[in-house]
Structures are given as structure tokens and as C-alpha cells.
Scaffold this motif. Structure first.
Motif, PDB file in Angstrom:
ATOM      1  N   UNK A 129       1.034  -1.191  -0.411  1.00  0.00           N
ATOM      2  CA  UNK A 129      -0.051  -0.079   0.042  1.00  0.00           C
ATOM      3  C   UNK A 129       1.216   1.151   0.295  1.00  0.00           C
ATOM      4  N   UNK A 130       2.084   1.455   0.205  1.00  0.00           N
ATOM      5  CA  UNK A 130       3.144   2.489   1.111  1.00  0.00           C
ATOM      6  C   UNK A 130       3.445   2.214  -0.469  1.00  0.00           C
ATOM      7  N   UNK A 131       4.061   1.942  -1.074  1.00  0.00           N
ATOM      8  CA  UNK A 131       4.716   1.072  -1.983  1.00  0.00           C
ATOM      9  C   UNK A 131       3.461   2.427  -3.404  1.00  0.00           C
ATOM     10  N   UNK A 132       2.665   2.046  -3.312  1.00  0.00           N
ATOM     11  CA  UNK A 132       1.448   1.946  -4.668  1.00  0.00           C
ATOM     12  C   UNK A 132       1.598   3.656  -3.923  1.00  0.00           C
ATOM     13  N   UNK A 133       1.007   4.242  -3.268  1.00  0.00           N
ATOM     14  CA  UNK A 133       1.171   5.638  -2.787  1.00  0.00           C
ATOM     15  C   UNK A 133       2.758   6.343  -3.206  1.00  0.00           C
TER      16      UNK A 133
ATOM     17  N   UNK B 265       3.049   9.624  -7.486  1.00  0.00           N
ATOM     18  CA  UNK B 265       3.157  10.305  -7.980  1.00  0.00           C
ATOM     19  C   UNK B 265       4.139  10.951  -9.397  1.00  0.00           C
ATOM     20  N   UNK B 266       4.100   8.515  -9.908  1.00  0.00           N
ATOM     21  CA  UNK B 266       4.731   9.300 -10.920  1.00  0.00           C
ATOM     22  C   UNK B 266       6.272   9.548 -10.547  1.00  0.00           C
ATOM     23  N   UNK B 267       6.350   9.497 -10.314  1.00  0.00           N
ATOM     24  CA  UNK B 267       8.022   9.827  -9.367  1.00  0.00           C
ATOM     25  C   UNK B 267       8.985   8.600  -9.143  1.00  0.00           C
ATOM     26  N   UNK B 268       8.429   7.748  -9.043  1.00  0.00           N
ATOM     27  CA  UNK B 268       8.818   6.304  -8.301  1.00  0.00           C
ATOM     28  C   UNK B 268       8.619   4.680  -9.516  1.00  0.00           C
ATOM     29  N   UNK B 269       9.141   4.328  -9.376  1.00  0.00           N
ATOM     30  CA  UNK B 269       9.068   2.881 -10.199  1.00  0.00           C
ATOM     31  C   UNK B 269       9.351   2.549  -9.078  1.00  0.00           C
TER      32      UNK B 269
END
Length: 278
Positions: free
Chosen positions: A141-145, A149-153
Motif C-alpha cells: 500500500x505504501x509503495x502504491x502511494x 506520484x509518477x516519480x518512482x518505479x
């Protein structure tokens, strides 16, 4: 003459014997004194460790209570207030295709996004959610958040570890992951983040890696030595509190990898701390 020689011999022998006894006594006293000092130093070290562990335990309990109150406040008051505003915007009498309608629609979308982010934040803060959905789902869930942001894969690689760790351990591990993800966002300048949960015999391994700018761990630990707050040193203490080990590998311009290991068949969080108090 021979009698005088025997007397002198006896006196010299007795003096040497007494001197040896005295030296032996002094050596024994020094050894006992040294052992006493070592035992005292060790006892003081253990007392300091117990104090730090109890202090950290209290801080974590207070933090979870604060997080719980914040989560409830966001859900019950702020979230509902924003939802009411968003619904009110739908009832504003404006002409179709007018500039005002376009402005209201954009405002409603912005409000809806804020409501979604606040709801996600509320879930992230609430301790009970980690217990309900499990450690792996909470981390996802945290990684999905982060990904939104479209800043991280982001990527995950999890094995099933349900029922292998007690709830308190899962909560502390989850807070560690949150803190490390927060550090990545603030300092790493990364574009890729990966979290893995694996099991190696009786060991659970949690790994967090990024492709950021990296840093010198020893220099940072030394810098944080006399600082308060949640730094890497306190994260290491958290891992130690639940019977785990903390290792960090980072090279400048080559990313960072953090590895935390927890024994599967360890005592529960409460039993571990009760044993420390004895």
C-alpha cells in the motif's frame, strides 16, 4: 658459626616468603578489583541498555497512540468536511459549458484527490490496519502511494510470512519501512525503489533498495550520534528491540540497500521485554 648461618637463612627465607605472600595478596586484590570494575562496568552498560530499550518502547507506544488519534481525526473530521465541500460544489447552480462550471469541476477534482490522499494517509497511520491486512499488504500500500506520484518505479518481491511474526513486530517493521521510504523521498533522489520479504530457514529478511545518490553510512551514523529524533541509529535500535539485526550498504552515486533480519521462532515483543526487565 653454623648456628648463625641457619638463623640468617631462616630470616631471609621467612622475609622472602612473606614478601611473596604480600605480592600475591596485592596481585589477587588487583585482579579482584579489576574484575569488580569490569562487573560494575558491565552492569552499568546493561542498565543503560535496559533504560534505552524501555525509553524506546515508551516512545513507540506514544507514537502509535498519536498516529491512531491523527488517523481518526483525519477520517472523522477533515475527510468528512472535504467530502461535504465536494458534494456542495455539485449543487452550485451554473450554466453548462460556462467558465464557472469548468472552474468548479477542476476544484471538485482537486478536492477529490485531496480526499483520496487523506484517506490513504489515515490508513497508513492507523496501527490496526497493519494488524488487519498484514505486513506485506501494508508495505504494498505504501509503495502504491509512492508510485502514484509518477516519480518512482516500485516493485515488490514477497513470500508468505503470515503468522511467522507477532503483531507488534510487524508494526515496528512497517514503521521502519515507512521511515526508510520517507528518507528515500527526502534525500535519495532515486527513481526506483524495491522492497522484498523473504525467508531463509528460521530468518525473515526485509530488504529495501533504491538507485539514488547513496551516502557514507559511517559518517552519517557519527553525525547522528549526539542528535535526537528518528535517524538511522534509532532505526537500528528499533530492529534490535524486536530481536533483529540492521545492516546498511550504500555507496555514493550507486544507491542504497538496507537489510533487516528477524528470527522466525523468536519470543514475542512483550515476552522479550519482560525478560529484559528481570
Amino acid at each position: 658459626m653454623q648456628s648463625n648461618f641457619q638463623e640468617v637463612f631462616i630470616v631471609i627465607f621467612t622475609s622472602i616468603f612473606l614478601l611473596v605472600l604480600l605480592v600475591g595478596f596485592i596481585v589477587i586484590m588487583l585482579i579482584l578489583n579489576q574484575k569488580g570494575r569490569q562487573a560494575q562496568t558491565q552492569e552499568l552498560h546493561l542498565m543503560k541498555e535496559r533504560y534505552e530499550q524501555e525509553l524506546l518502547k515508551s516512545q513507540l507506544e506514544i507514537q502509535e497512540n498519536v498516529f491512531g488519534h491523527l488517523s481518526q481525526e483525519i477520517h472523522d473530521n477533515i475527510g468528512q468536511s472535504l467530502t461535504f465541500v465536494a458534494l456542495s460544489l455539485l449543487t452550485v447552480p451554473v450554466e453548462n459549458n460556462s467558465e464557472a462550471q469548468e472552474y468548479i469541476e477542476e476544484s471538485r477534482k482537486a478536492l477529490q484527490k485531496a480526499i483520496t490522499e487523506l484517506r490513504d494517509l489515515s490508513r497508513s497511520l492507523h496501527t490496526d490496519r497493519v494488524t488487519e491486512v498484514g505486513l506485506a499488504n501494508s508495505i504494498e500500500f505504501e509503495l502504491e502511494r509512492l508510485k502514484r506520484t509518477n516519480l518512482y518505479e516500485t516493485s515488490v518481491n514477497f513470500v508468505d510470512i503470515r503468522n511467522l511474526l507477532d503483531h507488534q513486530t510487524e508494526i515496528i517493521l512497517f514503521r521502519i519501512v515507512q521511515e526508510m521510504l520517507n528518507n528515500i523521498v527526502k534525500h535519495a533522489r532515486a527513481s526506483k525503489v524495491e522492497v522484498s520479504l523473504s525467508r531463509n530457514a528460521d530468518i525473515i529478511v526485509l530488504e529495501i533498495t533504491d538507485n539514488g545518490i547513496g551516502f557514507d553510512p559511517e559518517a552519517l551514523f557519527a553525525e547522528q550520534e549526539n542528535q535526537k529524533g528518528l535517524g538511522l541509529r534509532n532505526i537500528r535500535k528499533r530492529a534490535s528491540l524486536i530481536g533483529g539485526t540492521f545492516h546498511i550498504h550504500s555507496v555514493k552515486n550507486s544507491g542504497t540497500a538496507i537489510r533487516i533480519t528477524i528470527p522466525v521462532n523468536k519470543q514475542s515483543f512483550h515476552e522479550h521485554n519482560e525478560e529484559i526487565e528481570i
